[in-house]
Design a protein around this motif. Structure first.
Motif, short mmCIF file in Angstrom:
data_model
loop_
_atom_site.label_atom_id
_atom_site.label_comp_id
_atom_site.label_asym_id
_atom_site.label_seq_id
_atom_site.Cartn_x
_atom_site.Cartn_y
_atom_site.Cartn_z
N ALA A 3 47.97 40.61 40.12
CA ALA A 3 48.52 40.87 41.26
C ALA A 3 47.20 40.59 42.48
CB ALA A 3 48.79 42.37 41.40
N HIS A 4 46.12 39.98 42.05
CA HIS A 4 44.86 39.73 42.98
C HIS A 4 44.59 41.19 43.39
CE1 HIS A 4 45.42 35.35 42.76
NE2 HIS A 4 46.65 35.54 43.19
N THR A 5 44.35 42.13 42.53
CA THR A 5 43.89 43.37 43.18
C THR A 5 42.52 43.84 42.29
OG1 THR A 5 45.55 44.79 41.77
CG2 THR A 5 45.92 44.13 44.12
N SER A 6 42.24 43.00 41.61
CA SER A 6 40.78 43.22 40.75
C SER A 6 39.77 43.51 41.66
CB SER A 6 40.73 41.94 39.95
OG SER A 6 40.10 41.00 40.61
N GLY A 7 39.58 43.19 42.73
CA GLY A 7 38.36 43.31 43.74
C GLY A 7 37.61 42.17 43.75
N ILE A 8 37.96 41.16 43.23
CA ILE A 8 36.97 39.71 43.25
C ILE A 8 37.41 39.25 44.73
CG2 ILE A 8 36.80 37.43 42.60
CD1 ILE A 8 37.93 38.40 39.74
N PRO A 9 36.48 38.99 45.37
CA PRO A 9 36.62 38.66 46.82
C PRO A 9 37.07 36.73 46.73
CG PRO A 9 34.31 38.67 46.27
CD PRO A 9 34.97 39.22 44.99
N ALA A 10 37.64 36.60 47.89
CA ALA A 10 38.08 35.05 47.98
C ALA A 10 36.76 34.14 47.88
CB ALA A 10 38.93 34.85 49.09
N SER A 11 35.72 34.88 48.38
CA SER A 11 34.48 33.55 48.32
C SER A 11 34.21 33.54 47.24
CB SER A 11 33.24 34.78 49.39
OG SER A 11 33.23 35.92 48.69
N ALA A 12 34.17 34.08 45.95
CA ALA A 12 34.10 34.01 44.66
C ALA A 12 34.81 32.64 43.95
CB ALA A 12 34.10 35.22 43.87
N THR A 13 35.91 32.12 44.71
CA THR A 13 36.60 31.33 44.15
C THR A 13 35.63 30.08 43.52
OG1 THR A 13 38.42 32.23 45.57
CG2 THR A 13 38.68 30.02 44.34
N PHE A 14 35.14 29.58 44.35
CA PHE A 14 34.53 28.21 43.91
C PHE A 14 33.45 28.35 43.00
CE2 PHE A 14 36.21 27.29 48.38
CZ PHE A 14 37.05 26.43 47.97
N LYS A 15 32.83 29.89 42.81
CA LYS A 15 32.12 29.95 41.65
C LYS A 15 32.38 29.65 40.18
CE LYS A 15 29.28 33.76 43.69
NZ LYS A 15 27.90 32.86 43.64
N VAL A 16 33.75 29.52 40.18
CA VAL A 16 34.41 29.44 38.61
C VAL A 16 35.62 28.15 38.74
CG1 VAL A 16 33.91 31.61 37.82
CG2 VAL A 16 36.16 31.34 39.10
N THR A 17 35.90 27.77 39.78
CA THR A 17 37.12 26.69 39.81
C THR A 17 36.63 25.25 40.16
OG1 THR A 17 37.30 26.97 42.08
CG2 THR A 17 38.45 28.54 40.71
N ASP A 18 37.60 24.35 39.85
CA ASP A 18 37.45 22.96 40.27
C ASP A 18 36.26 22.34 39.56
OD1 ASP A 18 39.73 23.01 42.17
OD2 ASP A 18 38.40 24.37 43.22
N CYS A 19 35.93 22.37 38.31
CA CYS A 19 34.92 21.81 37.52
C CYS A 19 35.45 20.50 36.88
CB CYS A 19 34.44 22.65 36.49
SG CYS A 19 33.20 21.95 35.76
N HIS A 20 34.96 19.57 37.55
CA HIS A 20 35.46 18.23 37.11
C HIS A 20 34.70 17.35 36.08
CE1 HIS A 20 38.05 17.96 41.13
NE2 HIS A 20 38.28 19.05 40.27
N ASP A 21 33.57 17.93 35.54
CA ASP A 21 32.76 17.50 34.58
C ASP A 21 33.35 17.70 33.12
OD1 ASP A 21 30.47 17.15 32.61
OD2 ASP A 21 29.32 16.95 34.36
#
Length: 512
Positions: A141-159
């Motif tokens: 439900a996206h209510t874990s408390g993780i802010p949207a700004s943290a998205t790019f810390k863990v996503t879109d890894c193309h290596d």
């Protein structure tokens, strides 16, 4: 709505009304449908041309599958786009992931209120106290408390050597939560990356394997892309990103561990098959249940925050409502990965859906590019299409402003090099030299500062992936700015030395 479009729509509606009076009900309905489809085709082609989208594929879907489909344009290899052309679906992957998670819940292998730490012992987002309260329900439900700004810390890894989901979660350890779990809503793909890690912990295998056996295979999504090997097997072409106003087929990266949040894809029939599954309330084509009725209900029920009861606009993997009539009852999701975008709208009252995929995306053009799906869904639901595509002013100002800054820095650096090698004809004022140099140093530092801010917010790799032309222009501007600073400092030192040497003979003559 333009006058011509109003007249065309009024004529179509009049024809449909006349047919409904003259023909038996089944025949009238069948005759009216092509009118809507023609309007959809015309609107989508118009928007496709307006945005310069290279390739697009869409379908109107019933519980039995597509009832109308069209494909236009070229893919990233230059081949004609057909219903068999694979696309990436971005965050449209999220309702697919939620479906997979709910199958585990139905089997009793996972519970919605299971703590994430019970499956991922090293999960430490927000510290042990916060992490120990985050549940599977909160992630869905996206209510874990993780802010949207943290998205790019863990996503879109193309290596190819990118870490699996459970190990990426460590990047969230030092992120400050928005609030206690269940009290704040923030949409972020980080939640769904964590769901992939939970699924892998429960099933003791890759997320993509379980996704295929639990959802993709039973739903008839046989050509779906869910990992690096399937992307290669389906010959996934590169997507397009806007480079200085023109689409370029440069987006060929793939996150092999990203299927849960944004790197699931496939052809038009794969996406239509998932929409049809949802219209059948979770029943596979053979009649067997993938989702129970209760799972379907939970997924489509808007979440509420504690303690206020404020609605989030999100269920489990689905956006619930939040749009103006006639889409106010729609269950929907949009998605984007670098170079691709997709949309899925379920219209329960009409028992039909719209799926649309494009091989173009850019974060600064998101509203303009996605407008085609929202407009088409409005038409299908019986409403009016928007009069024109949203403005691209944000992208235009950003890219051309950054490019102009880069050109200015290059020209100024070239001028500073010329000043450096030029011999002064008379002594200069040191005070003025210092003041002028200080101003140029500050000006030259501006592009580097802006680039540092961008890289700090997104990370250098993410900035390059999502804003390629802006990132290139910013790097050129920063490099030219650094050269300008160095040249100006060197020029000032040389000018001071030359001025002193010029004054020395004068002082000797005075003392002589």
């Amino acid at each position: 709505m333009p006058t011509r479009q109003r007249l065309r729509r009024a004529a179509a509606l009049s024809l449909a009304l006349l047919l409904s009076l003259l023909l038996p009900a089944p025949l009238a309905s069948a005759a009216a449908a092509p009118t809507v489809y023609s309007e959809l085709d015309a609107f989508i082609r118009e928007r496709m041309n307006a945005t310069g989208t290279p390739g697009l594929s869409y379908a109107v879907v019933s519980p039995d599958g597509p009832v109308h489909e069209r494909s236009w344009g070229r893919d990233g290899h230059g081949a004609t786009v057909t219903a068999d052309t694979p696309f990436l679906w971005g965050s449209v992957a999220k309702p697919i992931t939620a479906t997979a998670v709910m199958t585990l819940v139905q089997k009793g292998r996972l519970a919605l209120d299971d703590r994430v730490v019970d499956h991922l012992p090293d999960f430490r987002f927000g510290g042990h106290e916060h992490a120990s309260k985050v549940t599977v329900r909160h992630l869905l439900a996206h209510t874990s408390g993780i802010p949207a700004s943290a998205t790019f810390k863990v996503t879109d890894c193309h290596d190819p050597e990118c870490l699996p989901p459970a190990e990426r979660a460590a990047a969230l350890n030092d992120v400050a939560p928005l609030g206690a779990p269940g009290t704040k809503y923030a949409y972020t793909s980080a939640n769904y990356l964590l769901l992939a890690a939970v699924v892998e912990a429960v099933t003791q295998g890759p997320y993509s394997d379980y996704l295929r056996t639990s959802v993709l295979g039973p739903a008839g999504m046989n050509g779906a892309v869910a990992d690096g090997s399937s992307a290669r097997a389906q010959h996934l072409p590169p997507g397009h990103q806007v480079m200085w106003g023109m689409p370029a087929a440069i987006a060929d990266g793939y996150d092999g561990h990203g299927a849960a949040y944004g790197y699931t894809g496939g052809d038009l029939h794969d996406l239509a098959a998932f929409a049809a599954l949802q219209l059948r309330s979770g029943k596979a084509p053979n009649g067997e249940r993938i989702l129970s009725e209760e799972s379907v209900r939970l997924m489509r029920t808007e979440g509420a925050l504690r303690p206020t009861g404020e609605g989030t606009g999100y269920g489990f993997g689905w956006r619930v409502g939040g749009l103006k009539a006639p889409l106010d009852r729609a269950i929907w999701h949009t998605g984007a990965s670098p170079g691709y975008s997709a949309m899925l709208f379920l219209l329960p009252e009409q028992n039909q859906a719209l799926v649309l995929q494009q091989n173009l995306h850019g974060l600064l053009q998101d509203e303009t590019i996605m407008d085609v799906g929202f407009g088409a869904a409005r038409i299908l639901a019986g409403g009016d299409a928007p009069a024109g595509p949203p403005s691209t002013w944000l992208y235009d100002v950003t890219i051309w402003g950054t490019t102009a800054l880069a050109v200015l820095m290059l020209l100024t650096a070239a001028h500073s090099a010329r000043v450096l090698i030029r011999r002064p004809t008379r002594p200069t004022s040191q005070a003025r030299d210092f003041a002028t140099t200080a101003l140029w140093v500050m000006a030259g530092a501006v592009p580097g500062t802006l680039l540092a801010i961008l890289a700090n917010l997104l990370g250098a790799d993410q900035a390059r992936i999502w804003f390629p032309d802006v990132f290139i222009a910013a790097c050129v501007a920063a490099g030219a700015g650094a050269a300008l600073v160095a040249l100006r400092l060197a020029s000032t030192i040389v000018m001071i030395r030359r001025s002193r040497s010029w004054r020395a003979p004068s002082r000797q003559r005075e003392t002589g």
